[in-house]
Structures are given as structure tokens and as C-alpha cells.
Write a protein that holds these residues in place. Structure first.
Motif, PDB file in Angstrom:
ATOM      1  N   UNK A 195    -100.178  21.005  65.877  1.00  9.33           N
ATOM      2  CA  UNK A 195    -100.106  21.410  64.002  1.00  9.33           C
ATOM      3  C   UNK A 195    -101.059  19.902  63.286  1.00  9.33           C
ATOM      4  N   UNK A 196    -101.148  18.551  64.263  1.00 14.29           N
ATOM      5  CA  UNK A 196    -101.898  17.993  63.760  1.00 14.29           C
ATOM      6  C   UNK A 196    -103.384  18.171  63.984  1.00 14.29           C
ATOM      7  N   UNK A 197    -103.418  19.443  64.866  1.00 13.50           N
ATOM      8  CA  UNK A 197    -105.323  19.507  65.139  1.00 13.50           C
ATOM      9  C   UNK A 197    -105.505  19.498  66.555  1.00 13.50           C
ATOM     10  N   UNK A 198    -104.633  18.378  67.284  1.00 11.64           N
ATOM     11  CA  UNK A 198    -105.253  18.288  68.844  1.00 11.64           C
ATOM     12  C   UNK A 198    -105.513  19.573  69.514  1.00 11.64           C
ATOM     13  N   UNK A 199    -106.531  18.916  71.140  1.00 14.02           N
ATOM     14  CA  UNK A 199    -106.150  20.782  70.962  1.00 14.02           C
ATOM     15  C   UNK A 199    -105.778  20.151  72.935  1.00 14.02           C
ATOM     16  N   UNK A 200    -104.678  21.189  73.390  1.00  9.08           N
ATOM     17  CA  UNK A 200    -104.990  21.542  75.254  1.00  9.08           C
ATOM     18  C   UNK A 200    -105.342  22.425  75.988  1.00  9.08           C
ATOM     19  N   UNK A 201    -105.517  22.641  77.010  1.00 11.73           N
ATOM     20  CA  UNK A 201    -106.523  23.150  78.092  1.00 11.73           C
ATOM     21  C   UNK A 201    -104.998  23.732  78.796  1.00 11.73           C
ATOM     22  N   UNK A 202    -104.411  24.976  79.132  1.00 11.75           N
ATOM     23  CA  UNK A 202    -103.924  25.217  80.436  1.00 11.75           C
ATOM     24  C   UNK A 202    -104.772  25.982  81.542  1.00 11.75           C
TER      25      UNK A 202
ATOM     26  N   UNK B   6     -96.766  24.957  78.973  1.00  9.04           N
ATOM     27  CA  UNK B   6     -96.301  24.651  77.933  1.00  9.04           C
ATOM     28  C   UNK B   6     -95.220  23.809  77.552  1.00  9.04           C
ATOM     29  N   UNK B   7     -94.320  23.357  78.304  1.00 10.42           N
ATOM     30  CA  UNK B   7     -94.111  21.787  78.059  1.00 10.42           C
ATOM     31  C   UNK B   7     -94.174  20.850  78.103  1.00 10.42           C
ATOM     32  N   UNK B   8     -95.543  20.990  79.526  1.00  8.24           N
ATOM     33  CA  UNK B   8     -95.837  19.660  79.742  1.00  8.24           C
ATOM     34  C   UNK B   8     -96.633  19.460  77.987  1.00  8.24           C
ATOM     35  N   UNK B   9     -97.339  20.443  77.502  1.00 12.37           N
ATOM     36  CA  UNK B   9     -98.691  20.369  76.923  1.00 12.37           C
ATOM     37  C   UNK B   9     -97.406  19.981  75.307  1.00 12.37           C
ATOM     38  N   UNK B  10     -96.263  20.475  75.476  1.00 11.63           N
ATOM     39  CA  UNK B  10     -95.233  20.332  74.247  1.00 11.63           C
ATOM     40  C   UNK B  10     -95.122  18.765  74.438  1.00 11.63           C
ATOM     41  N   UNK B  11     -94.383  17.975  75.183  1.00  8.42           N
ATOM     42  CA  UNK B  11     -94.507  17.100  75.769  1.00  8.42           C
ATOM     43  C   UNK B  11     -95.565  15.911  74.861  1.00  8.42           C
ATOM     44  N   UNK B  12     -96.541  16.044  75.283  1.00  7.13           N
ATOM     45  CA  UNK B  12     -97.369  15.345  74.632  1.00  7.13           C
ATOM     46  C   UNK B  12     -97.918  15.495  73.702  1.00  7.13           C
ATOM     47  N   UNK B  13     -98.255  16.761  72.838  1.00 11.63           N
ATOM     48  CA  UNK B  13     -98.210  16.976  71.688  1.00 11.63           C
ATOM     49  C   UNK B  13     -97.960  17.329  70.720  1.00 11.63           C
ATOM     50  N   UNK B  14     -96.326  17.225  70.288  1.00 14.26           N
ATOM     51  CA  UNK B  14     -95.528  17.902  70.126  1.00 14.26           C
ATOM     52  C   UNK B  14     -95.913  19.674  69.196  1.00 14.26           C
ATOM     53  N   UNK B  15     -95.139  19.653  68.311  1.00 15.17           N
ATOM     54  CA  UNK B  15     -95.408  21.365  68.031  1.00 15.17           C
ATOM     55  C   UNK B  15     -96.955  21.836  67.790  1.00 15.17           C
ATOM     56  N   UNK B  16     -96.712  23.232  68.395  1.00 16.34           N
ATOM     57  CA  UNK B  16     -98.170  23.452  68.377  1.00 16.34           C
ATOM     58  C   UNK B  16     -98.238  24.423  67.473  1.00 16.34           C
ATOM     59  N   UNK B  17     -99.518  24.578  66.817  1.00 15.92           N
ATOM     60  CA  UNK B  17     -99.579  25.501  65.595  1.00 15.92           C
ATOM     61  C   UNK B  17    -100.455  26.744  65.930  1.00 15.92           C
ATOM     62  N   UNK B  18    -101.209  26.738  67.279  1.00 18.66           N
ATOM     63  CA  UNK B  18    -101.776  28.069  67.451  1.00 18.66           C
ATOM     64  C   UNK B  18    -101.979  28.391  69.410  1.00 18.66           C
ATOM     65  N   UNK B  19    -101.865  29.415  69.734  1.00 16.22           N
ATOM     66  CA  UNK B  19    -102.632  29.715  70.969  1.00 16.22           C
ATOM     67  C   UNK B  19    -103.457  30.789  71.030  1.00 16.22           C
ATOM     68  N   UNK B  20    -104.229  30.331  72.488  1.00 11.11           N
ATOM     69  CA  UNK B  20    -105.338  31.349  73.004  1.00 11.11           C
ATOM     70  C   UNK B  20    -105.371  32.076  74.170  1.00 11.11           C
ATOM     71  N   UNK B  21    -105.198  32.551  74.719  1.00 10.03           N
ATOM     72  CA  UNK B  21    -105.128  32.748  75.596  1.00 10.03           C
ATOM     73  C   UNK B  21    -106.297  33.542  75.957  1.00 10.03           C
ATOM     74  N   UNK B  22    -106.171  33.384  77.936  1.00 11.59           N
ATOM     75  CA  UNK B  22    -107.675  34.017  78.842  1.00 11.59           C
ATOM     76  C   UNK B  22    -106.523  34.742  78.793  1.00 11.59           C
ATOM     77  N   UNK B  23    -106.667  36.063  80.103  1.00  6.09           N
ATOM     78  CA  UNK B  23    -106.435  36.222  81.787  1.00  6.09           C
ATOM     79  C   UNK B  23    -107.054  36.811  82.562  1.00  6.09           C
TER      80      UNK B  23
END
Lengths: 328, 328, 328, 328
Positions: B216-223, B176-193
Motif C-alpha cells: 500500500x505504501x509503494x514498496x516492491x517485493x518479488x517472489x 506471501x506471508x513472508x512478504x506481508x511480514x516485511x511489507x505489510x498490506x499489499x495493494x497489487x499482485x502481478x504473477x507469471x507462471x
């Protein structure tokens, strides 16, 4: 429409026959092999005639061009007869097993030598030719050192070795042509040979050689050969230039990689053997030959290149035997 | 000279102590761990004092800075006490296991939060930070998609899982920290376990999760996470931009490759585990913390980043449980 | 001898026609396309008849099998008519743009659905199918996570987007089939979409999506899509198993690598685009279809797989729209 | 506690001094360099004494071991004096610029030669030594061919060349030792040299050489050298064995790769130069030397290996000059 005859219905004959199918302007019309079983098998596969005597090919006025894949000792004879009967010729390497015969061939051909193509198929391999094109485009500046690694997966039987003319004329000949393709005229040859195979040693031939060549303008090339290679058909080139390096890796059948607890990024095995590794090269080579007929112009590599490669092979054999550099 | 105390004499404590040795302007002076055996071992190795009660650290006026590696439930208390006694602080992740405590910490710290560093060591990994720098330099244009693969070689024991706060707070928190480091503020989270380990499933925790985040600006990340990985510590990032892609491969201990009849270019196994893979990162991280003391200025990532990562972890846990996207 | 008709004389029609040439037991006899120019071009190239109305294909009793590459809205109609007139069918993906039509098709076909092949060509890609075979052989133990990266080099024109059914049915459909190929039946779909292209956003479609799928037995898969990719046609798969990982890299045209003062081991650009990247796959796919005719047996993937992929596409579209997981 | 003195306060002196810091059982106590500025700089950095005259080192009874990094012409003298004054010695390569001096050194040392270590640091490089270990473990069967590529990023100034003893003794000497490390005793040396640098040609030295060596048991090795390399410090080894190949790639600073429209998988530049590329090797080498003192036993490589490498360098120089193989 170009009518093609193939002399020699072995594995390479089949490769060439298959490649012909991709063109609309050429027809395979005749297949020749002294072993009737071979001749018939290839002929039937492509629904064409066959003969056992090559003279029938040369005498057939409907044949425009001949692809010669006969045993090496017949190459010069077949080239000369085909050309003298007005046919265009592509001949497998090497041109001959002795320099004298090769010289006689070149001399008798005269200017026509520029239209007789030698089957140094590796020049047409997409990877090697892309590397060469990029080098020629100046991507890494002037070429300074060339390394050619060429190892066969398994040694041919002792019977083949006996008639092969030795590793330099039989195997390294491809690499000599590649070095000439990259470095131009060669001034000096240094060769060292050794054996891991007692059977080949008994035949008086090497099964592993390293050849260092120096071009007329002082560039260096190394050829590293082995008749056997546990990991397959090792075919690589490194061109080291003033501004960088272009290298050609081995090809693998797929792009799958594997990671386990003991390793990572393992690619699938190296392509094995030449019919598979150089399938594209054979097709593009044949295209170049056919284009030289339909479009016109000299062929490259020509029988003259075949002669020069043989010169290097003889020099290397002498160098390895006499433990000294041989000036070409 | 900066006098440093380390709270928590476990594996990370040893890593930090070793990294301190590389600097001339800092001295390890005190080690604290409630388990005397641990405290003594680390203290003796570096010829320093030790104590069992962290209050002795906070009360020691000669201590300038504290590296907190205590169990997570003490982080907020130790951070606040250390800061309130005038010390600079670097604290291991996560800041807390519940958002409420984390919020209380941030609130009480106020402006001082900018000087409390969170131990998100991966930001300092030479490969990841080089990738980030090149992205920031515009090498591949605007970032559009980020893929973070993070798999541990083996799951921790069930006892650890029980007190870990769950996979999202314990393991994914780094990502999560790495994603914030690259993408800035996050607007939405989807998780499947899901679970491959029945033991972890029994604890009500997942051992494999996939989280998709939208900034917030619409970029996507997957972990992509897994508690176990047969081929080692799988730590990779792909940054997909408008003009190209930068990717960070796994590291291996050596640059040896192997070819056999069944494979080629096999590299040695992936580095395993975090102490080895991120040894440089821990050292550079500590350097950044120490530089923030000697040179001044806010730290990054700060305890505020720790709070934001925890917000994402809670959102992911809710998303996976409620099978819906969670807005942050 | 199997007589084949091709409906749809576009790019794929040409690919299929070329692939037919490699077999001795099949003849292209008829080409159909409402645009006479297209129909004639393909027909003349292969010296066969052409028609503008597909009914002429279905009414032609000499046609044994039909390859359907018509626009998607005609697929169901063409499949049913062809099958009802006794012909074997291979149809390009997707089966339809709406589930209702697809359901109707399956229902009407009944048992015959097992013999109608869907053109999910990627299943036949040598790299992907080798990866699948090795997985099935147990090389990395049970599959646990699958990552499918699929990015197109450039977005289609807005006019195409309008009639495409949206990214999930048009582009991700291939990846849904790949996930089903590896994971079997899917239980839950989570999709998130975004836009980097304002033109596509205006059409109400996404141009970048990430889809997480969970199979009935709890395995996870991630699909990462983008309509544009600066470095070419990005087609990769990673299968993460209990004992290791098998991954499929992108293919490049040659095996040349380059080293300069700023980089090393740079491979040539990724193959671009699907006709080139999947040329082998198209050929092998057609072979599988033709073998199912000559040898007999059900096809795979069948039109039922086409239907299931469409179910996932609809679920993904709903998931992305409603910001929640959709149970299948 | 071992008290160490360093003779020669240049770049390598600093590398060794830094490496000493990692051990608890050794103390740097004295630094010696005729250039006071150099001596003082290194001494002050490590808070130790310095001297200008090496005799002060040899006369200092508190010094247990000496690391000799003086100019090559002093190596033999410094080795002998140090050993004669009862000190353990590690000396940078080469042992001498002429065989006679080297022979004298070996002869005078007698049995003590087994305890004088030569600084062939590459033997200790983690990648090269891992490759060697795996070869020795039989992973690829018997070694048959060895290829050593060793290219420096940039040529030293002409003034350095003048006193270097020539490329074979100055640069290739490392590779000769590596070949001996892998192949054992050498029977025959073939060398070819050329120039791309007119400045170096003017000095009568080569700047590019290729050396082929044959071991007593008939194994082949090739060394490919260049004084300049546009893409950095090219340091690679390929060991070709009866059952496969182990190769050592170049190292890069990070594991980042880049893909753009013109290339893919480009790694970051090759590590440049030896202090960076072989930093670990220098440290592990010094460890091996120190272990030989604390644990006891002969060193490897010893000054005898230094002598043998020099024998090969002389043979190569003669071979290149006389255009013939030289028997060793």
C-alpha cells in the motif's frame, strides 16, 4: 622523461616493460640479456635497442634507471655497477644467495642504499597493501599474530632448485619481507621443513616449510609454505589484532559461483600464477620506483630490506637444520 | 501443565511432538489420525493415547490445546470445532483452499481469531527472524525492495498437486506471508507462471512462478518459486533498504569448504528439505504458540494472516491466468 | 592499421580511448564533441586532432571506424551517416528513445545492421561472460530462471532524467539485453514501478522497477532495478538451471575481509561505479568490435539487438502504466 | 537401560545432563559435586539424587557409567576408582597435569584403557568430523599440512591460570589431540610463546603460542593459539592435501549477511563460546560413549589419546622454554 633499461628479458622483464607503457614520463630505451633471442624478442616488441652485455647498460649515459632481473648471482655486481654509474636501480629479490655478498653490497652503497629498491612486489599488491593500511589506521588495534600462507602451484624443475639457494632464500624470502613489513624487526626464528617431493629432497632442499617468527616486541608470525599446491597459487594473509582480524583471501578470475546437488557457493579456481596474481602489484611497484625518481625520497622496500630478509632466510635454514630457535 | 493433542500424525506431527519434549510445562496427551497405523506409530513413540476421529479430541475436556496438521480441506472445520470446544489452536497453512471457507472461519471466530495461530513457521526461522529484527532496528533504513527466493528440491507427486489448490496456495503461500511480514498490506499482485514439468502442466498448475507485489505504501517485493531445484532447498531473502541490504543465505549442514584445481571455497550442499532446514523454526514456532497460552496475548501470525495470505494466492492465480495486475 | 574516431568526448569517450592503447593495430586519429573544451581535452591527452561537427568525422576518408558516444537523440543519425560513408560503427546504448527512429535505422541499414555494434558492454564483463559460457557448456543443464539485479549507487540529476527516455530505456535497457542474451526472444513483459524519490516521481518516471519476462519457449526472467543503492553499484546475475545454479557476485576492490566482535568475513565495499566495475568489459567490448573489423564477420550484439532491447523497454513502460502483461 | 552418574556439576555437567535426555536407553541417576549448591542445582533440574563425595558414586552398584568433570587433579583418581568398581568412564580433558600421574593411570588400567573415553569433544564436531571423513575418503589426496587455529574469546581469571597447568596442557591440549587425530604419531614439537597479557605473564604462563609439529611420516601441522580473541571463539582447521584443501570455517548464529556503503557480505559474529559452538559436539561425543557401552567395542579417543596429548603438551612447554625442537 626517464630513460629505463631492463636487464633480464625473461617473464618479469616483459611484465615490467608492459607496466612502463602506462606512464607518460618514462621510456624504455634499452634491453639487455645474454641470450640474444630473449633480448631481441623483448626489444622488438617495444621497438627499442638491445645488448647482450650489461656493461653496455651501465656505460650508456642516456640510461637514467635500471630494472635488474638478472640471475641472483649477478644482482650485487649489477646493483653496484649501476649505482656507481649514476643510475637509479630496482632489483628483483633476493639481493644475493649469501649474506657476505649482500653485506658487501650494503656497505659499499652506504647512504645510497636507501635509493636502491628491492622488488618485493607483494608489498604493492592492492589487497595486501589495503590490509596493511587498514591495520596501520588502527582498525583492529595492535597487531598480535600474523599468518602468511604462501604455496606455489607447482615446484620448479630440479635444475632451478639447484641454483636457487634453497626454499628459504628463493621462496620464503617474499614472506620474510612480508613479516618484516608487518612486524618490524625480528628477534627469533624457528623453522621446520619437510619433503613431499623426493626430487627436491635429493637436492638437499625442503619443499614444505613452516616458520615461526617472534618480533623484538614479542609479536608472533607464522609462515606456511609449500612448493606445490593442487588448487593453484595460494597467497593469503591473516592479521590478528587486539580488536579484530583482517584477512586477505585468494583472488579468483571471476566472481562466478556455482551450486549443485553436492556443493554450493563454489568460486572459480584461484588465480595461478604469480604473473597473473600479482600483475597489479608489479605495475604499482614500478610506479613507486619511478615516483621515487621523479618526486624524490628514499625507496621502500630498499636493498636494506633485501638484506634483512636474507638474514631471516639464513636463520631459518639454520633453525631447520639444527632443530632449534635461532636468535637474529 | 498444558495438555496438547496433535491432529495429523504425518511428518509435521512428528516434528511438533519432538519439539514438545523441550518444554517442562506441556504434555502431549493425545494423537489423532484417521490412518490408524500413523496414529499408533506417533502415539507409541511418545507413550500417549491415540484416536482416529478428531471429534474425540474436541470432546476430550482434558485437552487444552490442539495442533492441527490434518489435510487442508478439514482445517476450517477442525479450527472451529476446537475453538468452540474451548481449546487453543495452532493450524498448519493454508487456512483453506477457497477464500469463502476461510472467510467463514474468520467471521465465525470473531475476536477469537486473534488467538488462533497459523503455522507460518518461516517467520520463526532464526536467520529470517534475525534479519527482520535487524531491519526493524533500522540497520538498513526503510525497506524498499524485498526478494524472496523459494525453490523446493523436488516436485511432489502428481496426486498431491491435484489436491494442493495450486502452487500459489500450496507453495507460494509461505512467501506471501513472508512478504506481508516485511511489507505489510499489499495493494497489487502481478504473477507469471510457467512449466518445466509436463506432468504438472497437465494438471493445469504451474511449477515455476514469479510474483511481484506492491505494498500500500509503494514498496516492491518479488517472489521467485520453483517446484524443483537441483541444488536442494533454496530458501533465501534479500531486504534492500535505504541504507544497505540484509540478506539471508542458504544454510549448509557443516562449515567445511573445499578447494581444488577447478574451484575454491565450495561449501557443502544446501540443507534439504524443510524438516531439516526449518527444524529450529518449527520448535520456536511451537514455543511462541505455547507462550501465548501460558503468558497470554494474541498470537502472530494468526488465522487472519492465514486469510490474507490466501487472498494474495487467489490474486496471484488470477493475475497469472488473466495476464494483468490484480488489485487486492 | 585501423583509424578510429570517437564521437562524444565524455567519460565513456575517455574509457574507449584508453582501451585503444592496448592494441597495436588501431590508432585513434580524431575526436569529436560539440563542446570544444571536452573535445580538446580528450584530443590533447592522446595527441590527436579534434572537431566539433560530426560531419567532419563522416567526411574524413581516413577514418575507418567510429565509436559513437553522442547523446541518444543523435544515435540513429550518426549511425546512418557513418555507415553510409563507409565506416564501421560501434554505438552506445540505447539505439534511440523511440521505436520509430530505431525501426527506421534498422530498415535503412538492411544487411549492414549486422556489422553495426551496440555498446551493451555487460555482455563482455569477464564474470558475466564466464557465467554465460559455462551455462552454454551445459554445466547446469537447461536454463530455467534468470534473475538480474541492477542497482545504481545514486540517481542522476533530474535534468538527466528528463531527457533519458525513462528508466526502462535508460537503465533497464542493459538488463533487457542481458535477458535476451540468456533467454533469446521474449514473448511477454510484466513491469511494476514505484518511487522512493519524489524528484523522479515528479518527472513522471519510476526510480525502482521490477520486470518479469517470459521467453518464447517459456523461460522466466526477473529484473530488479533501483536508481539508488546505499551499498554501491549492485550488479548481480543468477542463472538457475535444471542441474544447478551459476551466480555472479558483486566485485570488490580487494580481497580483504574483516572480523570484529559484531561481525565476520566482511568484504570491502562493492565497486562503484560503472566505469570502474565494467572497465574490463569496455576494453573487451572494444576488442570484439575491432576484431570484427580485422577478422571480419557480424558483430554481436548488433544494432538489431539494440532495437529488440528497445522493444522490451517500450513494452515494460506500457506494462507498468497499464497494469497488465504486454505481449511482444 | 544405562544408569549414569555425573561427577562435577559445573557448566559441562549441565551440558552432558541435557544431552542424556535425547536418548531412551540411558538415565541420569546420580550427580556428585563437593559444592552442595552445584550438586543440588543439577540434581533438582533432572529430578535425581546427588552426593558430595565421589566415593558414593563408585560404591553405588546401580551406576553403570560415570561422566567425570571434576577438577583435573582428581581425574586419574576418579578414573581408576570408577573403572575398578566396574563402571564405564568418560573423562574430561586433560587426563592429568603431570605425565607421571597419567602414565600411572594408563599402566594401572592396562587393557581397560581402551574403554575409558577422553572428552576431546572437538573430534565429534559435525564440521570437523565431516572434514576428517572427507579427507579419509580421499577427496584431497594425502594430507600434507594441517593448520589449526584456536583462539578463546577471553582469558580466564588469573586464579584459573594458576591451577591450569599452563596454556599447553589447558588449551592447546585440544589442538594436540586434533593434530594427532589427523596426522597420527608425532615425532617433533616446536613451540614459541609470547604474552599480550601482563597478568598471565606474571603467572609464568604464555597467552599466545604457535606450535609446529612434525609427524613420524614427515607431515607438518601448525597450531595457532591465543587466550583472547576480539571477534569471538576462533575455531578453524585447514587440511592441505596433495589434491586440494578442505577447510572448516567459523560458525555464526545465523546466515544473515549485510551490505553497506563501507562493506559487503558481512556475516553475523562468530559463535561464542565453547558451550554454544560445540553443543552438538558434546551431544555426539556422549552418544559415541554410550554407543560403546550398548554396542561394545573400544572407545576413541581413549585415555591413551589423553596421555599422548599430554606428552605433546609437555614437549611443547619444554620447546618454548628451551628455544629448541623437542623430539617425542
Amino acid at each position: 622523461m626517464i630513460n629505463i633499461a631492463i636487464i633480464g628479458a625473461g617473464r618479469i622483464g616483459h611484465v615490467h616493460a608492459r607496466a612502463l607503457g602506462a606512464r607518460d614520463d618514462v621510456t624504455l630505451t634499452l634491453v639487455c640479456d645474454p641470450f640474444e633471442q630473449n633480448a631481441r624478442a623483448l626489444a622488438e616488441k617495444y621497438h627499442v635497442k638491445y645488448c647482450l652485455d650489461p656493461d653496455e647498460v651501465f656505460d650508456d649515459a642516456t640510461v637514467d634507471a635500471v630494472v635488474i632481473g638478472s640471475p641472483t648471482q649477478f644482482h650485487v655486481d649489477h646493483i653496484l655497477k649501476a649505482v656507481n654509474s649514476g643510475k637509479r636501480v630496482m632489483c628483483e629479490k633476493p639481493i644475493a644467495l649469501d649474506l657476505e655478498s649482500a653485506k658487501r653490497c650494503i656497505d659499499e652503497l652506504g647512504d645510497r642504499a636507501d635509493h636502491v629498491m628491492m622488488g618485493f612486489n607483494r608489498r604493492f599488491d592492492p589487497t595486501f597493501s589495503a590490509l596493511k593500511d587498514r591495520l596501520d589506521d588502527g582498525e583492529i588495534g595492535d597487531l598480535q599474530q600474523l599468518t602468511v600462507v604462501s604455496r606455489d602451484p607447482a615446484a620448479p624443475p630440479a635444475s632451478y632448485i639447484a641454483g636457487s639457494g634453497g626454499i628459504f632464500k628463493d621462496m620464503t624470502i617474499h614472506d620474510f619481507d612480508m613479516v618484516r613489513n608487518f612486524l618490524g624487526d625480528i628477534a627469533e626464528v624457528n623453522a621446520v621443513g619437510t619433503n613431499v617431493s623426493p626430487e627436491i629432497a635429493e637436492q638437499g632442499d625442503f619443499d614444505q616449510v613452516i616458520v615461526t617468527l617472534k618480533s623484538r616486541d614479542g609479536k608472533l608470525a607464522t609462515i606456511i609454505n609449500s612448493r606445490t599446491c593442487a588448487f593453484g597459487y595460494d597467497q593469503r594473509i591473516e592479521a590478528f589484532g587486539a580488536d579484530g582480524m583482517l584477512s586477505a583471501d585468494n583472488l579468483t578470475a571471476t566472481a562466478v559461483r556455482k551450486a549443485t546437488s553436492t556443493q554450493t557457493e563454489a568460486k572459480t579456481a584461484v588465480m595461478d600464477f604469480f604473473l597473473e596474481r600479482y600483475e597489479d602489484a608489479y605495475r604499482i611497484e614500478l610506479d613507486a620506483f619511478l615516483d621515487s625518481i621523479t618526486i624524490g625520497g628514499a625507496v621502500c622496500p630498499s636493498v636494506r630490506d633485501g638484506y634483512q630478509a636474507l638474514v631471516l632466510a639464513e636463520a631459518a635454514a639454520r633453525s631447520a637444520k639444527e632443530h632449534r630457535a635461532v636468535t637474529v
